[in-house]
Design a protein around this motif. Structure first.
Motif, short mmCIF file in Angstrom:
data_model
loop_
_atom_site.label_atom_id
_atom_site.label_comp_id
_atom_site.label_asym_id
_atom_site.label_seq_id
_atom_site.Cartn_x
_atom_site.Cartn_y
_atom_site.Cartn_z
N GLY A 140 13.25 -3.24 6.69
CA GLY A 140 14.10 -3.55 5.54
C GLY A 140 13.90 -4.97 5.05
N SER A 141 14.81 -5.40 4.18
CA SER A 141 14.69 -6.73 3.58
C SER A 141 14.81 -7.84 4.63
N PHE A 142 15.66 -7.65 5.64
CA PHE A 142 15.79 -8.66 6.68
C PHE A 142 14.44 -8.86 7.40
N GLY A 143 13.75 -7.76 7.70
CA GLY A 143 12.47 -7.86 8.37
C GLY A 143 11.41 -8.49 7.50
N ASN A 144 11.35 -8.09 6.23
CA ASN A 144 10.38 -8.67 5.31
C ASN A 144 10.61 -10.17 5.15
N ASP A 145 11.87 -10.55 4.98
CA ASP A 145 12.20 -11.96 4.82
C ASP A 145 11.83 -12.76 6.08
N TYR A 146 12.04 -12.12 7.23
CA TYR A 146 11.75 -12.83 8.47
C TYR A 146 10.27 -13.14 8.61
N ILE A 147 9.43 -12.16 8.33
CA ILE A 147 7.99 -12.38 8.44
C ILE A 147 7.53 -13.43 7.43
N GLU A 148 8.12 -13.40 6.25
CA GLU A 148 7.77 -14.41 5.24
C GLU A 148 8.17 -15.80 5.72
N ASN A 149 9.31 -15.92 6.38
CA ASN A 149 9.74 -17.21 6.90
C ASN A 149 8.77 -17.74 7.97
N LEU A 150 8.28 -16.85 8.84
CA LEU A 150 7.30 -17.27 9.84
C LEU A 150 6.05 -17.81 9.16
N LYS A 151 5.60 -17.10 8.14
CA LYS A 151 4.40 -17.55 7.41
C LYS A 151 4.63 -18.91 6.77
N GLN A 152 5.82 -19.10 6.18
CA GLN A 152 6.13 -20.38 5.54
C GLN A 152 6.15 -21.53 6.54
N ASN A 153 6.36 -21.20 7.81
CA ASN A 153 6.34 -22.21 8.86
C ASN A 153 4.97 -22.31 9.54
N ALA A 154 3.94 -21.75 8.88
CA ALA A 154 2.55 -21.83 9.35
C ALA A 154 2.36 -21.17 10.71
N ILE A 155 3.08 -20.07 10.94
CA ILE A 155 2.97 -19.30 12.18
C ILE A 155 2.18 -18.02 11.91
N SER A 156 1.23 -17.71 12.79
CA SER A 156 0.48 -16.48 12.65
C SER A 156 1.40 -15.28 12.86
N THR A 157 1.31 -14.31 11.96
CA THR A 157 2.13 -13.10 12.07
C THR A 157 1.28 -11.86 12.33
N GLU A 158 0.07 -12.06 12.84
CA GLU A 158 -0.80 -10.91 13.14
C GLU A 158 -0.11 -9.94 14.09
N PHE A 159 0.71 -10.48 14.99
CA PHE A 159 1.37 -9.63 15.99
C PHE A 159 2.88 -9.56 15.74
N ALA A 160 3.27 -9.77 14.50
CA ALA A 160 4.68 -9.57 14.10
C ALA A 160 4.77 -8.16 13.53
N TYR A 161 5.27 -7.25 14.31
CA TYR A 161 5.27 -5.83 13.95
C TYR A 161 6.56 -5.44 13.24
N GLN A 162 6.46 -4.38 12.41
CA GLN A 162 7.64 -3.83 11.75
C GLN A 162 7.79 -2.36 12.12
N THR A 163 9.04 -1.93 12.26
CA THR A 163 9.34 -0.55 12.63
C THR A 163 10.42 0.03 11.74
#
Length: 289
Positions: A81-104
């Motif tokens: 959902g939106s919470f998950g999408n926003d969370y991954i975007e926040n990680l990216k904005q903090n220069a964190i790799s999200t290759e292993f940030a999974y969504q379910t």
């Protein structure tokens, strides 16, 4: 589905491969209400402000590592959902790799409902949600990144078996491990101690783990010695405003490190700006400000 299935995948893979710090842990969306005092049991009170933020012990540690200059990668699971999408975007904005940030689609993003009073004290209820669905297959995909890291960080807001396996992978590859046993359980698997190069907990967690009262630096030193004897290489017990106590196998005499006194503004604030979806929520809750 991994969050890396986007145009930035190549950059994400390069970041993950080069990550010096890998965090296997939790992501929580914080639903924060500010009040003058915490409510009593069964009581309804008015708050004066509401906001949505990013939390979770794992993600907090990963963001701080990135902000301190380390190349960091997050191994986690959030909802679709939106919470998950926003969370991954926040990680990216903090220069964190999200290759292993999974969504379910099988669970919602973990949430923390937080009430904070004017002194900065808080009351928190967490619903782990998607965090509890992080599994061995997810970890297997991230195993090479863990083995190439310099530091692995784990906690207990995801299934303990997954944290234990991540620590085992790192330890067997000579990667330094940092374990934060929170939320603490009295029957913690003893293998966690032996796999922890740095074992870091707060005073209440130390009490749960050792059965000893910890109300002073001296008490913390006693508890730290018990934890050290269980196989840890370094033990740090944080004492909030009082600082921390640490010791290690080479230097087993407890060392007290005080901190400079400051006024707490909010003990729950998490790194990162509020989610985009929080803007709409803020408008709906405007009358609470």
């Amino acid at each position: 589905m991994a969050a890396s299935g986007e145009p930035g995948r190549q950059w994400q893979e390069e970041e993950a491969a080069a990550a010096a710090v890998v965090v296997v842990g939790s992501c929580m969306t914080d639903l924060v209400s500010l009040t003058t005092r915490l409510p009593k049991t069964g009581e309804t009170i008015h708050g004066h402000k509401f906001f949505i933020g990013f939390g979770g012990k794992g993600a907090n540690q990963c963001v701080q590592a990135a902000r301190l200059g380390a190349k960091a990668s997050m191994v986690c699971k959030v909802g679709k959902g939106s919470f998950g999408n926003d969370y991954i975007e926040n990680l990216k904005q903090n220069a964190i790799s999200t290759e292993f940030a999974y969504q379910t689609a099988e669970a919602a993003t973990g949430t923390a409902s937080i009430i904070v009073n004017k002194e900065g004290q808080n009351s928190i209820v967490i619903v782990a949600g998607a965090n509890l669905l992080l599994n061995r297959e997810d970890l297997r995909k991230a195993a090479d990144a863990i083995r190439r890291a310099r530091v692995l960080i784990c906690q207990l807001e995801i299934p303990p078996a997954i944290s234990l396996e991540a620590l085992t992978i790192a330890h067997s590859s000579g990667v330094k491990t940092l374990f934060n046993p929170a939320p603490a359980t009295a029957d913690l698997d003893p293998r966690f101690y032996a796999l922890s190069d740095v074992f870091c907990c707060n005073e209440s967690e130390a009490e749960i783990l050792t059965g000893l009262a910890v109300s002073s630096p001296a008490d913390a030193g006693t508890a730290a010695l018990v934890l050290l004897e269980r196989g840890c290489q370094v033990v740090i017990i944080t004492l909030g405003a009082e600082g921390c106590v640490m010791l290690s196998k080479p230097e087993p005499v407890p060392k007290y490190i005080p901190t400079e006194k400051i006024k707490a503004v909010d003990t729950t604030r998490r790194p990162g700006p509020p989610p985009k979806s929080a803007a709409a929520t803020g408008r709906k809750q405007k009358h609470y400000k």
